[in-house]
Design a protein around this motif. Structure first.
Motif, short mmCIF file in Angstrom:
data_model
loop_
_atom_site.label_atom_id
_atom_site.label_comp_id
_atom_site.label_asym_id
_atom_site.label_seq_id
_atom_site.Cartn_x
_atom_site.Cartn_y
_atom_site.Cartn_z
N ALA A 161 3.63 14.78 -88.74
CA ALA A 161 3.76 13.46 -88.12
C ALA A 161 3.99 13.60 -86.62
O ALA A 161 3.39 12.87 -85.82
N TYR A 162 4.83 14.54 -86.24
CA TYR A 162 5.09 14.76 -84.81
C TYR A 162 3.82 15.21 -84.09
O TYR A 162 3.47 14.70 -83.03
N ALA A 163 3.11 16.16 -84.68
CA ALA A 163 1.89 16.69 -84.06
C ALA A 163 0.81 15.62 -83.94
O ALA A 163 0.04 15.61 -82.98
N ASP A 164 0.77 14.70 -84.91
CA ASP A 164 -0.23 13.63 -84.86
C ASP A 164 -0.07 12.76 -83.61
O ASP A 164 -1.05 12.25 -83.09
N GLY A 165 1.16 12.59 -83.15
CA GLY A 165 1.41 11.78 -81.97
C GLY A 165 1.46 12.56 -80.67
O GLY A 165 1.72 11.99 -79.61
N LEU A 166 1.21 13.83 -80.75
CA LEU A 166 1.32 14.70 -79.58
C LEU A 166 0.09 14.58 -78.68
O LEU A 166 -1.04 14.54 -79.16
N THR A 167 0.35 14.52 -77.38
CA THR A 167 -0.72 14.53 -76.39
C THR A 167 -0.43 15.66 -75.41
O THR A 167 0.69 16.19 -75.37
N GLU A 168 -1.42 15.99 -74.62
CA GLU A 168 -1.24 17.05 -73.63
C GLU A 168 -0.10 16.70 -72.67
O GLU A 168 0.70 17.56 -72.31
N GLU A 169 -0.01 15.45 -72.29
CA GLU A 169 1.05 15.00 -71.38
C GLU A 169 2.44 15.16 -72.01
O GLU A 169 3.39 15.53 -71.35
N LYS A 170 2.53 14.84 -73.30
CA LYS A 170 3.82 14.93 -73.99
C LYS A 170 4.34 16.36 -74.07
O LYS A 170 5.53 16.59 -74.17
N LEU A 171 3.42 17.33 -74.07
CA LEU A 171 3.85 18.73 -74.17
C LEU A 171 4.77 19.14 -73.04
O LEU A 171 5.63 20.01 -73.21
N ASP A 172 4.62 18.51 -71.89
CA ASP A 172 5.45 18.87 -70.73
C ASP A 172 6.65 17.94 -70.54
O ASP A 172 7.42 18.11 -69.60
N GLU A 173 6.83 16.98 -71.45
CA GLU A 173 8.01 16.12 -71.38
C GLU A 173 9.25 16.94 -71.73
O GLU A 173 9.19 17.86 -72.55
N MET A 174 10.33 16.58 -71.10
CA MET A 174 11.59 17.28 -71.34
C MET A 174 12.38 16.57 -72.44
O MET A 174 12.41 15.34 -72.49
N VAL A 175 12.98 17.36 -73.30
CA VAL A 175 13.82 16.85 -74.38
C VAL A 175 15.25 17.31 -74.10
O VAL A 175 15.49 18.52 -73.93
N SER A 176 16.18 16.38 -74.04
CA SER A 176 17.59 16.72 -73.86
C SER A 176 18.26 16.71 -75.23
O SER A 176 18.02 15.80 -76.04
N TYR A 177 19.07 17.71 -75.48
CA TYR A 177 19.70 17.86 -76.79
C TYR A 177 20.94 18.74 -76.65
O TYR A 177 21.08 19.49 -75.68
N ALA A 178 21.80 18.65 -77.64
CA ALA A 178 22.95 19.54 -77.73
C ALA A 178 22.62 20.60 -78.77
O ALA A 178 22.09 20.30 -79.84
N ASN A 179 22.95 21.86 -78.45
CA ASN A 179 22.74 22.91 -79.44
C ASN A 179 23.82 22.79 -80.52
O ASN A 179 24.65 21.89 -80.48
N GLN A 180 23.82 23.69 -81.47
CA GLN A 180 24.76 23.59 -82.59
C GLN A 180 26.21 23.79 -82.16
O GLN A 180 27.13 23.45 -82.90
N SER A 181 26.43 24.31 -80.96
CA SER A 181 27.79 24.46 -80.42
C SER A 181 28.17 23.29 -79.51
O SER A 181 29.26 23.28 -78.95
N GLY A 182 27.26 22.33 -79.35
CA GLY A 182 27.55 21.17 -78.54
C GLY A 182 27.19 21.29 -77.08
O GLY A 182 27.43 20.38 -76.29
N VAL A 183 26.58 22.41 -76.67
CA VAL A 183 26.19 22.62 -75.28
C VAL A 183 24.87 21.89 -75.03
O VAL A 183 23.92 22.00 -75.82
N MET A 184 24.81 21.14 -73.94
CA MET A 184 23.62 20.36 -73.61
C MET A 184 22.55 21.23 -72.92
O MET A 184 22.86 22.08 -72.10
N PHE A 185 21.30 20.95 -73.30
CA PHE A 185 20.14 21.61 -72.71
C PHE A 185 19.02 20.59 -72.54
O PHE A 185 19.03 19.54 -73.18
N SER A 186 18.06 20.93 -71.72
CA SER A 186 16.85 20.15 -71.56
C SER A 186 15.68 21.14 -71.53
O SER A 186 15.67 22.06 -70.72
N THR A 187 14.74 20.96 -72.45
CA THR A 187 13.63 21.90 -72.63
C THR A 187 12.35 21.12 -72.87
O THR A 187 12.38 20.07 -73.51
#
Length: 152
Positions: A83-109
């Motif tokens: 489902a995720y791949a179906d909505g994926l575009t070339e532009e979306k590949l370079d979008e940044m996702v902000s999230y907390a890892n399992q220890s609660g540390v924030m990252f953006s990738t």
């Protein structure tokens, strides 16, 4: 774009083959099943983050893995990644996702780097599982990408 999508499809294919190898060996050895649970949970963690949700409730390492629950988790992961791949575009590949890892540390990738992490992490652990299967007298599974590509 097509490369990332094919790598996701390879991941799904390889996970199924790995599960077949574990089933054929009676769910042994236990450490291989534990690694497979870790791999499946890590896939779940990342797709949860990609969908903008918290993964804090998911535990990457547990000893309670069984093959039936793993197959259910992998089927859920498969549906989520497709489902995720179906909505994926070339532009979306370079979008940044902000999230907390399992220890609660924030990252953006970037989405591209997250998806690359998912498929490479799985390949690494499937190699470990194959080694454990062989050492336990089971049959390692042929999971190379080129084998998948030849079947397409």
């Amino acid at each position: 774009m097509q490369t990332i999508k094919r790598m996701i499809e390879h991941q799904i294919w390889a996970d199924k083959r790995m599960m077949a190898g574990l089933r054929a060996n009676g769910g042994k050895p236990a450490d291989a099943v534990k690694l497979m649970r870790h791999l499946a949970t890590a896939e779940q963690v990342w797709v949860t983050r990609l969908n903008g949700q918290s993964s804090a409730h998911l535990q990457l390492w547990q000893d309670d893995a069984d093959l039936d629950s793993l197959e259910e988790l992998l089927a859920s992961n498969e549906a989520s990644y497709r489902a995720y791949a179906d909505g994926l575009t070339e532009e979306k590949l370079d979008e940044m996702v902000s999230y907390a890892n399992q220890s609660g540390v924030m990252f953006s990738t970037s989405v591209r780097d997250i998806l690359s992490q998912v498929v490479l992490h799985g390949q690494y652990h499937r190699g470990q599982i194959n080694r454990a299967l062989k050492e336990a007298g089971g049959t390692p599974q042929a999971l190379d990408y080129i084998l998948y590509a030849r079947m397409q």
